[in-house]
Write a protein that holds these residues in place. Structure first.
Motif, PDB file in Angstrom:
ATOM      1  N   GLN A 108       0.833  -1.212   0.000  1.00 45.36           N
ATOM      2  CA  GLN A 108       0.000   0.000   0.000  1.00 45.36           C
ATOM      3  C   GLN A 108       0.861   1.253   0.000  1.00 45.36           C
ATOM      4  O   GLN A 108       0.572   2.220  -0.713  1.00 45.36           O
ATOM      5  CB  GLN A 108      -0.927  -0.002   1.221  1.00 45.36           C
ATOM      6  N   LEU A 109       1.934   1.229   0.782  1.00 43.35           N
ATOM      7  CA  LEU A 109       2.850   2.371   0.836  1.00 43.35           C
ATOM      8  C   LEU A 109       3.526   2.583  -0.519  1.00 43.35           C
ATOM      9  O   LEU A 109       3.601   3.710  -1.026  1.00 43.35           O
ATOM     10  CB  LEU A 109       3.896   2.151   1.928  1.00 43.35           C
ATOM     11  N   ILE A 110       3.997   1.513  -1.123  1.00 44.02           N
ATOM     12  CA  ILE A 110       4.666   1.600  -2.427  1.00 44.02           C
ATOM     13  C   ILE A 110       3.713   2.160  -3.476  1.00 44.02           C
ATOM     14  O   ILE A 110       4.080   3.040  -4.260  1.00 44.02           O
ATOM     15  CB  ILE A 110       5.220   0.213  -2.833  1.00 44.02           C
ATOM     16  N   LEU A 111       2.484   1.682  -3.473  1.00 45.68           N
ATOM     17  CA  LEU A 111       1.483   2.180  -4.419  1.00 45.68           C
ATOM     18  C   LEU A 111       1.242   3.667  -4.208  1.00 45.68           C
ATOM     19  O   LEU A 111       1.245   4.462  -5.158  1.00 45.68           O
ATOM     20  CB  LEU A 111       0.174   1.397  -4.276  1.00 45.68           C
ATOM     21  N   ARG A 112       1.045   4.047  -2.978  1.00 49.98           N
ATOM     22  CA  ARG A 112       0.760   5.455  -2.673  1.00 49.98           C
ATOM     23  C   ARG A 112       1.931   6.359  -3.075  1.00 49.98           C
ATOM     24  O   ARG A 112       1.732   7.409  -3.688  1.00 49.98           O
ATOM     25  CB  ARG A 112       0.468   5.580  -1.179  1.00 49.98           C
ATOM     26  N   LEU A 113       3.133   5.946  -2.749  1.00 55.73           N
ATOM     27  CA  LEU A 113       4.306   6.754  -3.089  1.00 55.73           C
ATOM     28  C   LEU A 113       4.511   6.823  -4.602  1.00 55.73           C
ATOM     29  O   LEU A 113       4.821   7.884  -5.153  1.00 55.73           O
ATOM     30  CB  LEU A 113       5.549   6.176  -2.401  1.00 55.73           C
ATOM     31  N   SER A 114       4.290   5.698  -5.273  1.00 55.91           N
ATOM     32  CA  SER A 114       4.486   5.677  -6.738  1.00 55.91           C
ATOM     33  C   SER A 114       3.469   6.568  -7.450  1.00 55.91           C
ATOM     34  O   SER A 114       3.772   7.125  -8.505  1.00 55.91           O
ATOM     35  CB  SER A 114       4.437   4.244  -7.276  1.00 55.91           C
ATOM     36  N   GLN A 115       2.281   6.711  -6.872  1.00 58.22           N
ATOM     37  CA  GLN A 115       1.278   7.585  -7.479  1.00 58.22           C
ATOM     38  C   GLN A 115       1.706   9.049  -7.444  1.00 58.22           C
ATOM     39  O   GLN A 115       1.233   9.850  -8.246  1.00 58.22           O
ATOM     40  CB  GLN A 115      -0.073   7.413  -6.771  1.00 58.22           C
ATOM     41  N   TRP A 116       2.583   9.407  -6.525  1.00 55.88           N
ATOM     42  CA  TRP A 116       3.044  10.791  -6.399  1.00 55.88           C
ATOM     43  C   TRP A 116       4.383  11.044  -7.078  1.00 55.88           C
ATOM     44  O   TRP A 116       4.760  12.198  -7.293  1.00 55.88           O
ATOM     45  CB  TRP A 116       3.149  11.176  -4.920  1.00 55.88           C
ATOM     46  N   GLU A 117       5.092   9.977  -7.421  1.00 54.95           N
ATOM     47  CA  GLU A 117       6.455  10.130  -7.941  1.00 54.95           C
ATOM     48  C   GLU A 117       6.537  11.117  -9.105  1.00 54.95           C
ATOM     49  O   GLU A 117       7.413  11.985  -9.133  1.00 54.95           O
ATOM     50  CB  GLU A 117       7.006   8.758  -8.353  1.00 54.95           C
ATOM     51  N   SER A 118       5.643  11.029 -10.061  1.00 50.40           N
ATOM     52  CA  SER A 118       5.712  11.898 -11.240  1.00 50.40           C
ATOM     53  C   SER A 118       5.003  13.237 -11.037  1.00 50.40           C
ATOM     54  O   SER A 118       5.149  14.139 -11.857  1.00 50.40           O
ATOM     55  CB  SER A 118       5.116  11.182 -12.451  1.00 50.40           C
ATOM     56  N   LYS A 119       4.247  13.369  -9.941  1.00 47.83           N
ATOM     57  CA  LYS A 119       3.467  14.590  -9.725  1.00 47.83           C
ATOM     58  C   LYS A 119       4.082  15.546  -8.713  1.00 47.83           C
ATOM     59  O   LYS A 119       3.751  16.727  -8.699  1.00 47.83           O
ATOM     60  CB  LYS A 119       2.046  14.234  -9.251  1.00 47.83           C
ATOM     61  N   VAL A 120       4.980  15.044  -7.874  1.00 48.94           N
ATOM     62  CA  VAL A 120       5.442  15.833  -6.736  1.00 48.94           C
ATOM     63  C   VAL A 120       6.156  17.119  -7.156  1.00 48.94           C
ATOM     64  O   VAL A 120       6.026  18.144  -6.498  1.00 48.94           O
ATOM     65  CB  VAL A 120       6.302  14.974  -5.772  1.00 48.94           C
ATOM     66  N   ASP A 121       6.864  17.086  -8.255  1.00 46.21           N
ATOM     67  CA  ASP A 121       7.610  18.277  -8.675  1.00 46.21           C
ATOM     68  C   ASP A 121       6.717  19.356  -9.279  1.00 46.21           C
ATOM     69  O   ASP A 121       7.182  20.470  -9.517  1.00 46.21           O
ATOM     70  CB  ASP A 121       8.718  17.891  -9.658  1.00 46.21           C
ATOM     71  N   ASN A 122       5.451  19.042  -9.513  1.00 44.78           N
ATOM     72  CA  ASN A 122       4.516  20.036 -10.053  1.00 44.78           C
ATOM     73  C   ASN A 122       3.782  20.805  -8.957  1.00 44.78           C
ATOM     74  O   ASN A 122       2.974  21.679  -9.255  1.00 44.78           O
ATOM     75  CB  ASN A 122       3.497  19.355 -10.973  1.00 44.78           C
ATOM     76  N   ILE A 123       4.059  20.482  -7.706  1.00 46.60           N
ATOM     77  CA  ILE A 123       3.395  21.139  -6.580  1.00 46.60           C
ATOM     78  C   ILE A 123       4.211  22.382  -6.213  1.00 46.60           C
ATOM     79  O   ILE A 123       5.438  22.316  -6.100  1.00 46.60           O
ATOM     80  CB  ILE A 123       3.280  20.174  -5.386  1.00 46.60           C
ATOM     81  N   ASN A 124       3.526  23.489  -6.037  1.00 44.91           N
ATOM     82  CA  ASN A 124       4.189  24.760  -5.704  1.00 44.91           C
ATOM     83  C   ASN A 124       5.148  24.546  -4.528  1.00 44.91           C
ATOM     84  O   ASN A 124       4.726  24.134  -3.445  1.00 44.91           O
ATOM     85  CB  ASN A 124       3.141  25.819  -5.358  1.00 44.91           C
ATOM     86  N   GLN A 125       6.421  24.842  -4.745  1.00 42.71           N
ATOM     87  CA  GLN A 125       7.426  24.593  -3.712  1.00 42.71           C
ATOM     88  C   GLN A 125       7.323  25.552  -2.524  1.00 42.71           C
ATOM     89  O   GLN A 125       7.986  25.353  -1.508  1.00 42.71           O
ATOM     90  CB  GLN A 125       8.831  24.638  -4.294  1.00 42.71           C
ATOM     91  N   ASN A 126       6.503  26.564  -2.639  1.00 43.85           N
ATOM     92  CA  ASN A 126       6.297  27.497  -1.524  1.00 43.85           C
ATOM     93  C   ASN A 126       5.084  27.142  -0.673  1.00 43.85           C
ATOM     94  O   ASN A 126       4.770  27.843   0.283  1.00 43.85           O
ATOM     95  CB  ASN A 126       6.193  28.930  -2.040  1.00 43.85           C
ATOM     96  N   TYR A 127       4.381  26.064  -1.031  1.00 48.59           N
ATOM     97  CA  TYR A 127       3.312  25.539  -0.195  1.00 48.59           C
ATOM     98  C   TYR A 127       3.965  24.527   0.749  1.00 48.59           C
ATOM     99  O   TYR A 127       4.480  23.499   0.296  1.00 48.59           O
ATOM    100  CB  TYR A 127       2.223  24.871  -1.018  1.00 48.59           C
ATOM    101  N   LYS A 128       3.946  24.810   2.038  1.00 53.89           N
ATOM    102  CA  LYS A 128       4.714  24.022   3.000  1.00 53.89           C
ATOM    103  C   LYS A 128       3.880  23.645   4.216  1.00 53.89           C
ATOM    104  O   LYS A 128       2.942  24.338   4.583  1.00 53.89           O
ATOM    105  CB  LYS A 128       5.937  24.822   3.472  1.00 53.89           C
ATOM    106  N   VAL A 129       4.298  22.540   4.829  1.00 57.98           N
ATOM    107  CA  VAL A 129       3.724  22.056   6.077  1.00 57.98           C
ATOM    108  C   VAL A 129       4.878  21.917   7.069  1.00 57.98           C
ATOM    109  O   VAL A 129       5.965  21.462   6.701  1.00 57.98           O
ATOM    110  CB  VAL A 129       3.008  20.701   5.878  1.00 57.98           C
ATOM    111  N   GLU A 130       4.615  22.293   8.312  1.00 57.63           N
ATOM    112  CA  GLU A 130       5.691  22.285   9.305  1.00 57.63           C
ATOM    113  C   GLU A 130       5.970  20.886   9.861  1.00 57.63           C
ATOM    114  O   GLU A 130       5.056  20.160  10.236  1.00 57.63           O
ATOM    115  CB  GLU A 130       5.349  23.230  10.456  1.00 57.63           C
ATOM    116  N   HIS A 131       7.236  20.552   9.918  1.00 53.24           N
ATOM    117  CA  HIS A 131       7.718  19.350  10.602  1.00 53.24           C
ATOM    118  C   HIS A 131       8.253  19.809  11.950  1.00 53.24           C
ATOM    119  O   HIS A 131       8.966  20.812  12.024  1.00 53.24           O
ATOM    120  CB  HIS A 131       8.836  18.692   9.783  1.00 53.24           C
ATOM    121  N   GLY A 132       7.928  19.091  13.009  1.00 55.61           N
ATOM    122  CA  GLY A 132       8.302  19.508  14.354  1.00 55.61           C
ATOM    123  C   GLY A 132       9.791  19.694  14.590  1.00 55.61           C
ATOM    124  O   GLY A 132      10.194  20.505  15.414  1.00 55.61           O
ATOM    125  N   GLY A 133      10.621  18.972  13.873  1.00 55.23           N
ATOM    126  CA  GLY A 133      12.057  19.087  14.088  1.00 55.23           C
ATOM    127  C   GLY A 133      12.817  19.751  12.960  1.00 55.23           C
ATOM    128  O   GLY A 133      13.910  20.284  13.164  1.00 55.23           O
TER     129      GLY A 133
END
Length: 170
Positions: A108-133
């Protein structure tokens, strides 16, 4: 090695363990191999959730990473140290999944990640979510963090496998 190849390697190596080996804990405070897999899967989904959240944002985030986050992405991975989370974030992972459960969850993880592999670079790089560390991360950074986290746990995996060898020598 790409994130997907690395995760597939982890998944394929599950075949090498018996149920006893997957659940074996050499000490109370040391995870089993099954717990390590559970942790990796849960955290990867959390990172992908945050990556997906980046796609829903409308406001650009001017804030950046923490000093440690900058270092992490500069070197392309976690430093070779053990990282201890605060107790409130350090709930022991599940140690009851069967090998088939873990393989299914990895699929399930592999499927989910593979669905984003070709799309991730098209997401605005200034849209961000905070990581606690690590500070504010964009979708590409969340995606890359999945692979960094799996690579970081290769050392732990080796240590746990060495403990299995000692278990069988007894």
């Amino acid at each position: 090695m790409s994130e997907l190849k690395l995760i597939n390697t982890y998944k394929n190596q599950l075949q090498n363990y018996s149920m006893e080996q997957l659940r074996y804990k050499s000490e109370e405070t040391v995870w089993s191999i099954g717990q390590m897999y559970d942790h990796l899967i849960l955290v990867a989904h959390e990172y992908i959730d945050n990556m997906e959240t980046c796609t829903t944002l409308n406001d650009e985030q001017p804030l950046g990473k923490t000093e440690f986050g900058e270092h992490l992405f500069k070197i392309g991975g976690f430093p070779p140290i053990k990282i201890k989370l605060p107790d409130e974030l350090n709930t022991p992972p599940n140690n009851s999944d069967s090998k088939d459960d873990l393989i299914s969850r990895m699929d399930q993880l592999i499927l989910r990640l593979s669905q984003w592999e070709s799309k991730v670079d098209n997401i605005n790089q200034n849209y961000k979510v905070e990581h606690g560390g690590f500070g504010w991360l964009n979708a590409r950074e969340w995606y890359d963090l999945v692979g960094m986290h799996f690579r970081h746990h290769l050392r732990q995996k080796d240590e746990l496998e060495q403990r299995l060898v000692k278990m069988t020598d007894v």
